[in-house]
Write an enzyme that holds these catalytic residues in place. Structure first.
Site, PDB file in Angstrom:
ATOM      1  N   ASP A  53       3.474   2.375  -4.693  1.00 26.94           N
ATOM      2  CA  ASP A  53       3.730   2.123  -6.300  1.00 26.94           C
ATOM      3  C   ASP A  53       4.136   3.613  -6.842  1.00 26.94           C
ATOM      4  O   ASP A  53       5.026   3.857  -7.599  1.00 26.94           O
ATOM      5  CB  ASP A  53       2.261   2.218  -7.013  1.00 26.94           C
ATOM      6  CG  ASP A  53       1.097   3.029  -6.790  1.00 26.94           C
ATOM      7  OD1 ASP A  53       1.095   3.311  -5.793  1.00 26.94           O
ATOM      8  OD2 ASP A  53       0.178   2.711  -7.426  1.00 26.94           O
ATOM      9  N   LYS A  82     -10.247  10.295  -2.984  1.00 24.00           N
ATOM     10  CA  LYS A  82      -8.834  10.809  -3.319  1.00 24.00           C
ATOM     11  C   LYS A  82      -8.691  12.152  -3.691  1.00 24.00           C
ATOM     12  O   LYS A  82      -7.897  13.031  -3.296  1.00 24.00           O
ATOM     13  CB  LYS A  82      -7.871   9.968  -3.868  1.00 24.00           C
ATOM     14  CG  LYS A  82      -7.695   8.674  -3.108  1.00 24.00           C
ATOM     15  CD  LYS A  82      -6.554   7.595  -3.971  1.00 24.00           C
ATOM     16  CE  LYS A  82      -7.126   7.179  -5.230  1.00 24.00           C
ATOM     17  NZ  LYS A  82      -6.165   6.198  -5.849  1.00 24.00           N
ATOM     18  N   ASP A 128      -3.399   0.911  -9.955  1.00 18.70           N
ATOM     19  CA  ASP A 128      -4.765   0.575 -10.258  1.00 18.70           C
ATOM     20  C   ASP A 128      -5.067   0.341 -11.949  1.00 18.70           C
ATOM     21  O   ASP A 128      -5.668  -0.756 -12.185  1.00 18.70           O
ATOM     22  CB  ASP A 128      -5.684   1.501  -9.835  1.00 18.70           C
ATOM     23  CG  ASP A 128      -5.282   2.044  -8.471  1.00 18.70           C
ATOM     24  OD1 ASP A 128      -4.954   0.919  -7.631  1.00 18.70           O
ATOM     25  OD2 ASP A 128      -5.829   2.945  -7.717  1.00 18.70           O
ATOM     26  N   SER A 185     -10.720   0.846  -6.233  1.00 17.74           N
ATOM     27  CA  SER A 185     -10.347   1.487  -7.468  1.00 17.74           C
ATOM     28  C   SER A 185     -11.351   1.731  -8.441  1.00 17.74           C
ATOM     29  O   SER A 185     -11.334   1.753  -9.865  1.00 17.74           O
ATOM     30  CB  SER A 185      -9.478   0.600  -8.234  1.00 17.74           C
ATOM     31  OG  SER A 185      -8.660   1.321  -9.336  1.00 17.74           O
ATOM     32  N   SER A 186     -12.513   2.307  -8.109  1.00 13.98           N
ATOM     33  CA  SER A 186     -13.735   2.803  -8.860  1.00 13.98           C
ATOM     34  C   SER A 186     -13.238   3.741  -9.709  1.00 13.98           C
ATOM     35  O   SER A 186     -13.588   3.868 -10.932  1.00 13.98           O
ATOM     36  CB  SER A 186     -14.962   3.120  -8.256  1.00 13.98           C
ATOM     37  OG  SER A 186     -14.662   4.187  -7.162  1.00 13.98           O
ATOM     38  N   GLU A 198       0.799  -1.335   0.008  1.00 11.56           N
ATOM     39  CA  GLU A 198      -0.114   0.069  -0.017  1.00 11.56           C
ATOM     40  C   GLU A 198       0.754   1.213  -0.067  1.00 11.56           C
ATOM     41  O   GLU A 198       1.840   1.252   0.703  1.00 11.56           O
ATOM     42  CB  GLU A 198      -0.814  -0.022   1.307  1.00 11.56           C
ATOM     43  CG  GLU A 198      -2.345   0.324   0.995  1.00 11.56           C
ATOM     44  CD  GLU A 198      -2.906  -0.498  -0.064  1.00 11.56           C
ATOM     45  OE1 GLU A 198      -3.048   0.021  -1.202  1.00 11.56           O
ATOM     46  OE2 GLU A 198      -3.248  -1.521   0.139  1.00 11.56           O
ATOM     47  N   HIS A 199       0.421   2.060  -0.954  1.00  6.77           N
ATOM     48  CA  HIS A 199       1.177   3.506  -0.893  1.00  6.77           C
ATOM     49  C   HIS A 199       2.578   3.291  -1.372  1.00  6.77           C
ATOM     50  O   HIS A 199       3.465   4.131  -0.792  1.00  6.77           O
ATOM     51  CB  HIS A 199       0.997   4.522   0.427  1.00  6.77           C
ATOM     52  CG  HIS A 199      -0.360   4.690   0.639  1.00  6.77           C
ATOM     53  ND1 HIS A 199      -0.868   5.927   0.102  1.00  6.77           N
ATOM     54  CD2 HIS A 199      -1.313   4.384   1.290  1.00  6.77           C
ATOM     55  CE1 HIS A 199      -1.994   6.159   0.491  1.00  6.77           C
ATOM     56  NE2 HIS A 199      -2.378   5.409   1.160  1.00  6.77           N
TER      57      HIS A 199
END
Length: 458
Positions: free
Chosen positions: A51, A234, A190, A145-146, A48-49
């Site tokens: 990439d 976000k 994503d 990740s919509s 997580e966090h």
């Protein structure tokens, strides 16, 4: 793996969701769609966090997805409608520059990010006229990740409508870049998994160059997604970009501490690469070179030899200009530690030891603790949900996605799945009237799904 997104001939009537979308489209526009495009959401199992710091991540695609029905015309306009009546329609000219209002992150601006990315990549002066209806089954602002799936779906639609061809990797890179038009400084995970996913396998996603490697998940357990029902957009808040900025500053401070050229370094992975150091050595460097107390702007400017104006223009993003203090030690410790956990997770999956399920669960638990304590991207509801999941039979549970709300992912032994779902439902959803009855869309088993695709009616 095929290089380009698949084009699949499909019997629409045999797929209830596609048939419903076709009916909605025909009611709206008075004609049938020419084609459909689909882009899946994802659950990040670990990583997580990191990439956007240049490190590998380990997600899988999920069944919930964004679906679009499309027809072409000579109107000179792109007309966007949403199957959900809560979302308003929008129309934009095919010939004018596409403006994205990052202060007002409506659903159609995410779609237009994908359109703009394809338009600029090919230098298309006049895009094909399109009528679209978009429908989604990914809960919004849930960490699944919509938003990125919507950008990816739009990129795929625009490519197909304008008779262009791109590989999955190229599409992922274009969509990752173009989503930044909305103001989110993501790292590309994503969009990469949305295009590069394959049914039945998770993926190790690596960057520079972008590539995806199959990761076979162990038998004997499944992954269960649970939504804490706190939404976090976000693009509408600064939380996410503040963390990106803190990692950027930490990169330069660590480079400076080791006599490297900090001016050209933006990602924590670059410091490790330049020093030819292990992740364990980078963790030691963080403890040696960065103090746990928050850094002020003045302290950072003095250490890097830059002016306050340079600090604002070169290090901060548009929505982080108001920040005065930065937790560099904690953020860098999380990134290097999480990067190591991703590699350990893949190693366990590859070697398939007898205790693999428990070892993967331990890594997930360590990841959540780091997200909660060092990166501070959890929230009380997520922590409560993770705790309930662990007490209900999960061997490992952690927040997934950006955090500050959204979903947790839990690794649950096969024999405990039924009792786990019942226990979590009773402990988290039933007692709160705001969550009661939300289990169906908020608590579900997820298996690795396939990537984005075009569908044409057979």
């Amino acid at each position: 793996m095929a290089a380009d997104p698949p084009k699949l001939k499909t019997v629409i009537a045999a797929n209830e969701r596609l048939q419903n979308l076709k009916n909605t489209f025909e009611t709206k526009y008075g004609e049938p769609p020419l084609f459909y495009a689909c882009a899946p959401g994802r659950v990040n199992l670990i990583g997580e966090h990191i990439d956007y710091c240049g490190y590998s991540v380990l997600p899988m695609a999920i069944e919930p997805s964004i679906l679009a029905a499309v027809s072409l015309n000579n109107s000179g306009k792109i007309t966007l409608a949403n199957a959900n009546p809560l979302y308003t329609d929008f129309t934009v000219s095919c010939s004018e520059d596409i403006a994205i209002d990052r202060d007002n992150p409506k659903w159609y601006y995410y779609f237009l990010c994908g359109v703009k990315g394809i338009k600029e990549n090919f230098g298309i002066a006049n895009l094909a006229g399109m009528s679209c209806v978009v429908e989604g089954t990914i809960p919004p602002s849930s960490g699944l990740s919509s938003s990125s799936a919507l950008v990816c779906c739009a990129g795929l639609v625009t490519m197909e409508a304008n008779q262009k061809s791109l590989s999955k990797v190229a599409l992922a890179e274009i969509c990752a870049k173009s989503e930044r038009y909305i103001g989110t400084e993501g790292g590309g995970m994503d969009q990469s998994i949305s295009f590069l996913a394959e049914r039945g396998t998770a993926k190790l996603i690596e960057f520079q160059p972008l590539r995806a490697t199959d990761v076979k998940l162990p038998d004997g357990a499944v992954f269960v997604i649970s939504n804490c029902c706190v939404e976090m957009n976000k693009a509408a808040s600064a939380h996410f970009n503040i963390r990106v900025v803190e990692c950027r500053i930490a990169t330069k401070m660590l480079a400076q501490a080791r006599g490297l050229d900090s001016g050209r370094m933006l990602k924590l992975v670059q410091v490790q690469t330049e020093l030819k150091a292990s992740l364990e050595e980078m963790l030691a460097l963080v403890d040696e070179a960065l103090h746990p107390e928050p850094y002020s702007r003045e302290e950072i400017c003095k250490a890097l030899g830059i002016t306050p104006k340079q600090f604002s223009t070169e290090l901060l993003s548009a929505n982080t200009q108001q920040e005065t203090h930065f937790k560099l030690h904690q953020r860098a410790r999380h990134v290097y530690g999480e990067a190591a956990r991703v590699l350990q997770f893949k190693s366990v999956c590859d070697s398939e030891p007898a205790e693999s399920v428990q070892r993967l669960g331990d890594l997930m638990n360590q990841s959540h603790a780091s997200c909660r304590d060092l990166y501070e991207c959890s929230c009380p509801e997520l922590d409560q949900l993770v705790d309930i999941c662990l007490k209900s039979g999960s061997v490992g549970s952690r927040l997934t996605g950006a955090g500050w709300g959204g979903c947790a992912v839990s690794m649950v032994p096969d024999e405990k799945v039924e009792s786990f779902l019942k226990a979590v439902s009773e402990a988290y959803y039933h007692p709160d009237p705001r969550r009661a009855g939300m289990e169906k869309q908020s608590l579900f088993v997820s298996k690795p799904g396939g990537g984005a695709a075009i569908f044409i009616e057979e």
